[in-house]
Design a protein around this motif. Sequence first.
Motif, PDB file in Angstrom:
ATOM      1  N   GLY A   1       0.840  -1.194   0.000  1.00  0.00           N
ATOM      2  CA  GLY A   1       0.000   0.000   0.000  1.00  0.00           C
ATOM      3  C   GLY A   1       0.878   1.247   0.000  1.00  0.00           C
ATOM      4  O   GLY A   1       1.961   1.242   0.586  1.00  0.00           O
ATOM      5  N   GLU A   2       0.393   2.292  -0.644  1.00  0.00           N
ATOM      6  CA  GLU A   2       1.174   3.534  -0.779  1.00  0.00           C
ATOM      7  C   GLU A   2       1.271   4.297   0.539  1.00  0.00           C
ATOM      8  O   GLU A   2       2.324   4.796   0.902  1.00  0.00           O
ATOM      9  N   ASP A   3       0.144   4.373   1.229  1.00  0.00           N
ATOM     10  CA  ASP A   3       0.042   5.256   2.388  1.00  0.00           C
ATOM     11  C   ASP A   3       0.524   4.549   3.660  1.00  0.00           C
ATOM     12  O   ASP A   3      -0.215   3.822   4.312  1.00  0.00           O
ATOM     13  N   LYS A   4       1.794   4.822   4.001  1.00  0.00           N
ATOM     14  CA  LYS A   4       2.420   4.072   5.089  1.00  0.00           C
ATOM     15  C   LYS A   4       2.255   4.756   6.446  1.00  0.00           C
ATOM     16  O   LYS A   4       2.898   4.372   7.431  1.00  0.00           O
ATOM     17  N   SER A   5       1.400   5.780   6.491  1.00  0.00           N
ATOM     18  CA  SER A   5       1.132   6.388   7.798  1.00  0.00           C
ATOM     19  C   SER A   5       0.432   5.387   8.715  1.00  0.00           C
ATOM     20  O   SER A   5       0.447   5.521   9.934  1.00  0.00           O
TER      21      SER A   5
ATOM     22  N   LYS B   1      -9.909  -1.673  -2.760  1.00  0.00           N
ATOM     23  CA  LYS B   1      -8.462  -1.401  -2.808  1.00  0.00           C
ATOM     24  C   LYS B   1      -8.068  -0.537  -1.612  1.00  0.00           C
ATOM     25  O   LYS B   1      -8.371   0.655  -1.563  1.00  0.00           O
ATOM     26  N   CYS B   2      -7.362  -1.120  -0.668  1.00  0.00           N
ATOM     27  CA  CYS B   2      -6.949  -0.402   0.531  1.00  0.00           C
ATOM     28  C   CYS B   2      -5.638   0.337   0.253  1.00  0.00           C
ATOM     29  O   CYS B   2      -4.698  -0.260  -0.257  1.00  0.00           O
ATOM     30  N   PRO B   3      -5.569   1.639   0.561  1.00  0.00           N
ATOM     31  CA  PRO B   3      -4.344   2.394   0.259  1.00  0.00           C
ATOM     32  C   PRO B   3      -3.191   2.098   1.225  1.00  0.00           C
ATOM     33  O   PRO B   3      -2.058   2.478   0.960  1.00  0.00           O
ATOM     34  N   HIS B   4      -3.492   1.440   2.338  1.00  0.00           N
ATOM     35  CA  HIS B   4      -2.464   1.174   3.351  1.00  0.00           C
ATOM     36  C   HIS B   4      -1.885  -0.234   3.189  1.00  0.00           C
ATOM     37  O   HIS B   4      -2.596  -1.143   2.763  1.00  0.00           O
ATOM     38  N   PRO B   5      -0.618  -0.403   3.583  1.00  0.00           N
ATOM     39  CA  PRO B   5      -0.101  -1.780   3.644  1.00  0.00           C
ATOM     40  C   PRO B   5      -0.968  -2.594   4.603  1.00  0.00           C
ATOM     41  O   PRO B   5      -1.442  -2.066   5.617  1.00  0.00           O
ATOM     42  N   LEU B   6      -1.147  -3.856   4.290  1.00  0.00           N
ATOM     43  CA  LEU B   6      -2.162  -4.644   4.996  1.00  0.00           C
ATOM     44  C   LEU B   6      -1.718  -6.098   5.116  1.00  0.00           C
ATOM     45  O   LEU B   6      -1.206  -6.673   4.162  1.00  0.00           O
ATOM     46  N   VAL B   7      -1.892  -6.655   6.308  1.00  0.00           N
ATOM     47  CA  VAL B   7      -1.742  -8.105   6.454  1.00  0.00           C
ATOM     48  C   VAL B   7      -3.112  -8.693   6.757  1.00  0.00           C
ATOM     49  O   VAL B   7      -3.755  -8.311   7.729  1.00  0.00           O
ATOM     50  N   LYS B   8      -3.550  -9.583   5.907  1.00  0.00           N
ATOM     51  CA  LYS B   8      -4.803 -10.307   6.151  1.00  0.00           C
ATOM     52  C   LYS B   8      -4.433 -11.607   6.843  1.00  0.00           C
ATOM     53  O   LYS B   8      -3.582 -12.353   6.371  1.00  0.00           O
TER      54      LYS B   8
ATOM     55  N   LYS C   1       7.258  -7.225   8.793  1.00  0.00           N
ATOM     56  CA  LYS C   1       7.403  -6.454   7.551  1.00  0.00           C
ATOM     57  C   LYS C   1       6.469  -5.236   7.587  1.00  0.00           C
ATOM     58  O   LYS C   1       6.886  -4.115   7.269  1.00  0.00           O
ATOM     59  N   LEU C   2       5.248  -5.474   8.015  1.00  0.00           N
ATOM     60  CA  LEU C   2       4.266  -4.384   8.090  1.00  0.00           C
ATOM     61  C   LEU C   2       4.749  -3.316   9.074  1.00  0.00           C
ATOM     62  O   LEU C   2       4.730  -2.117   8.793  1.00  0.00           O
TER      63      LEU C   2
END
Lengths: 198, 531
Positions: free
Chosen positions: B231-235, B256-263, B276-277
């Motif tokens: 995801g682009e938005d790493k805030s 589509k979630c803009p943040h990095p995500l672990v499912k 990693k997240l």
Amino acid sequence: MKKDIILSGVGGQGILSIAAIIGLAAIEKKLFVKQSEVHGMSQRGGAVQSHLRISDKEIASDLIPYGESDIIISVEPMEALRYLPFLSSHGWIITSTTPFVNIPNYPDLDALLNQINSYKNVIAINADEVARRIKTPKASNVVILGAASPFLEIPLENLEGGIRSLFGRKGEEIINMNITALNAGVEESKKYYQLSGL
Amino acid sequence: MKKLLLLGAEAVAQGAIDGGMSGIYAYPGTPSTEITEYVQNSKIATERKIHRQWSANEKTAMESALGMSYAGKRAMVCMKHVGLNVAADPFINSAITGVNGGLIITVADDPSMHSSQNEQDSRYLGKFAMIPILEPCNQQEAYDMTREGFVLSEKYKTPIMIRITTRLSHSRYGVEVKEMKVQNSASLPDDPKQFVLLPAIARKRYKILLDNQINFEIESEKSLFNKFYEGEDKSLGIIACGIAFNYLMENYDDQKCPHPLVKIGQYPIPKKLIDKLYSQCEKILVLEDGYPFVEETVKGFLDSNKKICGRLDGSLPRDGELNPTLVAKALGLPTKEGLPIPEIVVNRPPELCNGCSHRDVYEALNEAMKSFGEKRVFSDIGCYTLGALPPYNSINSCVDMGASITMAKGAADAGLIPSVAVIGDSTFTHSGITGLLDAVNENSPITVIISDNSAVAMTGGQQSSATGKIKDICIGVGVNPEHVKVLLPVPKQHNEMVKVMKEELAYNGVSVIIAQRECIQTVSKNKKSKK
Ligand SMILES: Cc1ncc(C[n+]2csc(CCOP(=O)(O)OP(=O)(O)O)c2C)c(N)n1
């Protein structure tokens, strides 16, 4: 296309049949359907609801977000109001006016109907009376479905198809009874529309 | 491939059938009941001779499933979350014995307590047993995880848990089904001592379980059910477990979630994915239905430099099930509100049906109790628990299945005489018999009313193991036959019922009153199906 629908009523009033008919009709139209329903304790005469979501795209959540439901379809007038927090600002309430009184403090019916009619987009019909008049007293839930059908963006013939597949095993008589109820609901809905000058 | 519209519960059942299951064992309990019912109604299951009769309780179900696994076949046991408390002993120990045929324990949790006494989170018990847990986010995963679950179970000879929640269990969606696997043929465990948990052997078996922990972690890291999304938005970095993933996706166009995500769909939690997240993002939000299980765990192994938000810091409520709106708020996204519920709307709690036999029991009991004092009626779990509400207000407890008899006994031991227990027929054979034996052994001054509607009514009228057996059981356990009374709970018999109840309440020993009349729901259902 996307329709988010809240179905409401009292346990045993047949909202799951309405959900199933709409669901089957939507599948016939090759749409995605997600439907969450209530089993267990509240089916014993308690308030019950179902979230029914139809879309031409994959559906993520099993629950409708607050304020985003397009329609509340209720087979009981007080139950129609219980889920207002889900209704979107342009959403419709389609409800039966026949109360199901199984609690001692059930509100005054006139006050209740006034409350219902105070909202912007309402179709309120006496489904039990209609069902009795057309001699399908057990299908008042399907009368309400008929009344809601103009808002579903699903053609009537697909809803009839839904009725056929749901009641298929129960024979032609039951199918026809429900289709009659469906069409009576459609007519009532139109009448209400004209009367209220919408 | 063929697509079916299935409830989450039904997807688990179909996945189990297609995964080569030979037997399902369960005691009913919302929201797990439909898993077993689906197998009971399945034609294929009949053809494949899959075992699918109800068990007397969750413990007997768990043990029977373990026995089927011992004999080499694939078995599943299903229950609601509190059922796992009942089955906890064999459950925990099955992790030590390990399995032969694949064994899946499917547990349905009930966050928000739609139909339960609590909202305990079964993932803690899965972790306690130190076994892999699978948690589907949708109906398709419920199917896939169950179908593949037997393979994972047999690979490490370990039982595995599948955890679902009410919302997934009772929601329908299209499920793509795959080809059906063959059932295992019977085979015995290689090691004749594998299932003998004498301390010397148990210590060895426990080491095997401990050694497997690293394998379970590796399986989680590479599992298709655990996934890292860039995801682009790493805030913000997000961890979404099970169905919470759907609530998250609902908030974004085209999912589509803009943040990095672990499912997360498989436990133990995939530490590497989470590391990693964590390294990429400024703070972490954990979304999970149930207790803050993952939130607590990641707080334990991540350094405390970055904020971890979730149910513990108030970003989400500490209790109750999640929904897309709550998740949106936690993400800081705008939400809608709808209209307020007008004051004219009043509560409509569930109630006993008109014509229900429990009503006649409470009418009579209320009258009979008048001369014996109040607050001394212990009860149990079933439709008859609704006797706690107006108009009856007849009962003073509902804790866990079977507790009415034993609590009445304990209260009698403390001098509350007479103490009364009101219990249903299925609850009696679930967990009431052993308590009655305790009371008989001390001749405790209690009156046990078994309100026997010959059905497991609360969960939909399943067949009760008790039907036709209750009187014999009570006498067999040692209740004096003179104090085992059978009554017909109908309004006409009211005076007779009151009279018998008063007599037995006055008796200084164990008496059992069986009020026997079939559930009116099952009577009318059976009439309809005969037509
Ligand atoms: C350990 C456990 N298992 C299952 C349940 C779900 N459950 C609640 S009531 C009930 C049925 C009880 O049947 P019965 O005692 O015959 O009473 P009835 O509902 O028929 O009146 C079940 C299965 C539960 N609450 N706890």
